[in-house]
Enzyme design. Structure first.
Site, PDB file in Angstrom:
ATOM      1  N   GLU A   1      -1.836  -8.598   3.912  1.00  0.00           N
ATOM      2  CA  GLU A   1      -1.804  -8.979   5.333  1.00  0.00           C
ATOM      3  C   GLU A   1      -3.209  -9.107   5.913  1.00  0.00           C
ATOM      4  O   GLU A   1      -3.409  -9.816   6.891  1.00  0.00           O
ATOM      5  CB  GLU A   1      -0.939  -7.988   6.140  1.00  0.00           C
ATOM      6  CG  GLU A   1      -1.614  -6.696   6.570  1.00  0.00           C
ATOM      7  CD  GLU A   1      -1.789  -5.684   5.436  1.00  0.00           C
ATOM      8  OE1 GLU A   1      -1.383  -5.984   4.293  1.00  0.00           O
ATOM      9  OE2 GLU A   1      -2.340  -4.596   5.710  1.00  0.00           O
TER      10      GLU A   1
ATOM     11  N   CYS B   1       0.827  -1.214   0.000  1.00  0.00           N
ATOM     12  CA  CYS B   1       0.000   0.000   0.000  1.00  0.00           C
ATOM     13  C   CYS B   1       0.861   1.263   0.000  1.00  0.00           C
ATOM     14  O   CYS B   1       1.498   1.563  -0.992  1.00  0.00           O
ATOM     15  CB  CYS B   1      -1.014  -0.021   1.135  1.00  0.00           C
ATOM     16  SG  CYS B   1      -2.318   1.206   0.883  1.00  0.00           S
TER      17      CYS B   1
ATOM     18  N   HIS C   1      -3.778  -4.981   0.254  1.00  0.00           N
ATOM     19  CA  HIS C   1      -3.322  -5.312   1.611  1.00  0.00           C
ATOM     20  C   HIS C   1      -3.366  -6.831   1.837  1.00  0.00           C
ATOM     21  O   HIS C   1      -4.294  -7.328   2.477  1.00  0.00           O
ATOM     22  CB  HIS C   1      -4.194  -4.611   2.653  1.00  0.00           C
ATOM     23  CG  HIS C   1      -3.819  -3.190   2.910  1.00  0.00           C
ATOM     24  ND1 HIS C   1      -2.908  -2.816   3.878  1.00  0.00           N
ATOM     25  CD2 HIS C   1      -4.217  -2.041   2.314  1.00  0.00           C
ATOM     26  CE1 HIS C   1      -2.762  -1.501   3.869  1.00  0.00           C
ATOM     27  NE2 HIS C   1      -3.552  -1.005   2.941  1.00  0.00           N
TER      28      HIS C   1
END
Ligand SMILES: [Mn+2]
Length: 245
Positions: free
Chosen positions: A223, A116, A221
């Protein structure tokens, strides 16, 4: 089988907004990054904002890999522009810290995963530029800032991934839905970086370095998806693997 020392992966931090006026300034990062790096078998280490070069360098020297995380907007001065009215929070010390880390990792071949804001830091560190606000500056684009009000794993658009790239090898897909929690995007792509994925509206969603052992950057993202999606976890696994080389 030889047991190898787990790699140490430095994760950069965000400036936390105080919920109460009397709270001191603090830094931190979402635990989803820590979970994903840990699941990859590496030891996560949160990196504070250190703008003194020798001291940051001392810390950098102990890291096997770097994870540039999501967060604030980069000061447009770093890519030669004035602040647009839609540019949001800027964190000057974070900019300085991360730009140094990104340049060192690129120059010296240290494994780097950028997420990001991280893809934006990498691009600016290498001489690229950014759109300061997608909606304001690129007519006809779709919405990319799906926050707040939506789960962080909400996947509003797909990305098309260029076959044969490192990214395609990691996620083993040429198209997949991703989350989208950004209002800025890459504009001029820095020398040495190649675009590896785009959204349907043309927004650049991933780049990688063509002359580096492992420098992979995504605008989404992973994660926030990695708890349930192996394609997202594989990005962290690949970073940890590169750190062992
Ligand atoms: Mn997006």
């Amino acid at each position: 089988m030889t047991l190898r020392r787990p790699s140490v992966i430095g994760i950069t931090c965000t400036e936390l907004q105080p919920e109460q006026a009397d709270r001191p300034p603090r830094i931190g990062q979402n635990q989803s990054y820590i979970r994903a790096v840990s699941r990859a078998g590496a030891a996560p280490l949160l990196i504070p904002h250190i703008t003194d070069e020798p001291r940051l360098r001392a810390l950098y020297g102990r890291l096997d890999g770097i994870l540039l995380s999501g967060g604030e907007d980069i000061d447009p001065a770093h890519y030669g522009e004035r602040v647009h009215e839609k540019c949001r929070t800027i964190a000057a010390r974070r900019d300085e810290t991360e730009l140094m880390l990104a340049r060192w990792a690129m120059d010296e071949g240290k494994p780097l995963l950028a997420i990001c804001r991280g893809i934006q830091v990498l691009n600016v560190a290498q001489g690229g530029s950014l759109y300061q606000d997608i909606q304001a500056q690129i007519p006809g684009t779709e919405r990319h800032d799906w926050y707040p009000g939506y789960p962080r794993n909400h996947r509003p658009h797909t990305v098309t991934i260029a076959p044969g790239t490192r990214l395609a090898g990691i996620v083993e897909e040429t198209s997949m839905p991703v989350n989208s929690l950004h209002h800025q995007a890459l504009k001029k792509i820095a020398p040495g970086l190649v675009v590896t994925a785009c959204a349907p509206d043309g927004i650049v969603e991933a780049v990688e370095a063509d002359n580096h052992p492992f420098a992979v950057a995504v605008q989404w993202h992973p994660e926030e998806l990695a708890d349930n999606d192996p394609r997202a976890q594989h990005l962290f696994d690949a970073l940890a693997e590169a750190c062992q080389q």
